[in-house]
Design a protein around this motif. Sequence first.
Motif, mmCIF file in Angstrom:
data_model
loop_
_atom_site.group_PDB
_atom_site.id
_atom_site.type_symbol
_atom_site.label_atom_id
_atom_site.label_comp_id
_atom_site.label_asym_id
_atom_site.label_seq_id
_atom_site.Cartn_x
_atom_site.Cartn_y
_atom_site.Cartn_z
ATOM 1 N N GLN A 1 -0.158 5.380 -2.529
ATOM 2 C CA GLN A 1 0.141 5.313 -1.101
ATOM 3 C C GLN A 1 -0.868 6.138 -0.300
ATOM 4 N N ARG A 2 -1.297 7.258 -0.856
ATOM 5 C CA ARG A 2 -2.297 8.089 -0.168
ATOM 6 C C ARG A 2 -3.568 7.296 0.076
ATOM 7 N N ASP B 1 -3.041 4.736 2.843
ATOM 8 C CA ASP B 1 -3.047 5.378 4.159
ATOM 9 C C ASP B 1 -4.479 5.697 4.591
ATOM 10 N N ARG C 1 -6.362 2.510 5.628
ATOM 11 C CA ARG C 1 -5.985 2.080 6.972
ATOM 12 C C ARG C 1 -6.769 2.879 8.024
ATOM 13 N N TRP D 1 -6.611 15.898 7.205
ATOM 14 C CA TRP D 1 -6.614 15.624 5.774
ATOM 15 C C TRP D 1 -7.544 16.598 5.059
ATOM 16 N N SER E 1 1.487 -3.384 3.790
ATOM 17 C CA SER E 1 2.419 -2.271 3.589
ATOM 18 C C SER E 1 2.333 -1.698 2.186
#
Length: 299
Positions: free
Chosen positions: A56-57, A60, A63, A89, A150
């Motif tokens: 997921q990192r 993200d 994106r 970050w 997603s």
Amino acid sequence: MKGGKRFFVGKAQFLSREKRKQMIDFKNSQISVAKQCSLLSINRSSAYYTPKKIKQRDLDLMRIIDEQYLETPFYGSRSMRNHIRRLGWTINRKPIQRLMRLMGLQAIYPKPRTSKPHPQNKVYPYLLRGLKINRPGQVWAADITYVPMSRGFMYLVAIMDWHSRKVLSWRISNSMEADFCVEALEEAIGKYGCPEIFNTDQGSQFTSELFTTVLKDNNIKISMDGRGRYLDNIFIERLWWTVKYQYLYLRSFDNGKDLRQGLKKWFRFYNYERSHQRLNDCTPDEVYYGLPHPFAKVA
């Protein structure tokens, strides 16, 4: 063996890479996996490869990179790292380099160092310099962009008529192989006939023999951007900004089916309903088909 070879080679000519991988029979005692891979034009290691789920990192970060790249396509991994650090970050340059490669993004420089065609593929000259493009079907263009989702990502290719900005065809894929680009090209030719010139960047999908053979077989002149000159294909670059900021970034897609259905509706809206100031407030379809101006006075 000979019969098996004819079967594999004959089938492989008409199938995508994923379909060819599905043809491999790991239990076949007569033809080894290595031989099957050779006949199907597949790297042996890829036959055993199972894609890993992306963290997921990383999604993200991809994106963020995608959004920033639309605004500053000249950002390389160092500038992108600095931008992401300013957002709070903690990250070094190597992960940014890895993710940009995965997304197919490279910084635009004035020096000829950015586009990387396959070393064995032929690169064609740029034919649009100084050319007056004033009619539909004169020049088509194509490009690929990264699409965030997603729980993953996909790639989108679109073929556009340069004069009218009409999107003639498009495809999505979970890999950067040339197959989905060829499918979009064949669909556009089947629906609208052949353009005089087809312009792309120097990406390996567009320089591949699979793609250029379709163009040459239809007597279409091949044009390719100068390396590091994304402005040579500026209209389709503007399309990416529009579809992402006016549609994709406003929604969340769970799978390829949802994404495909959504893009189908949006491209229909783009062609049929969305007016362009640079087209004198006409839609791409109105310009492509030579329809009367929607605001013309009726006598």
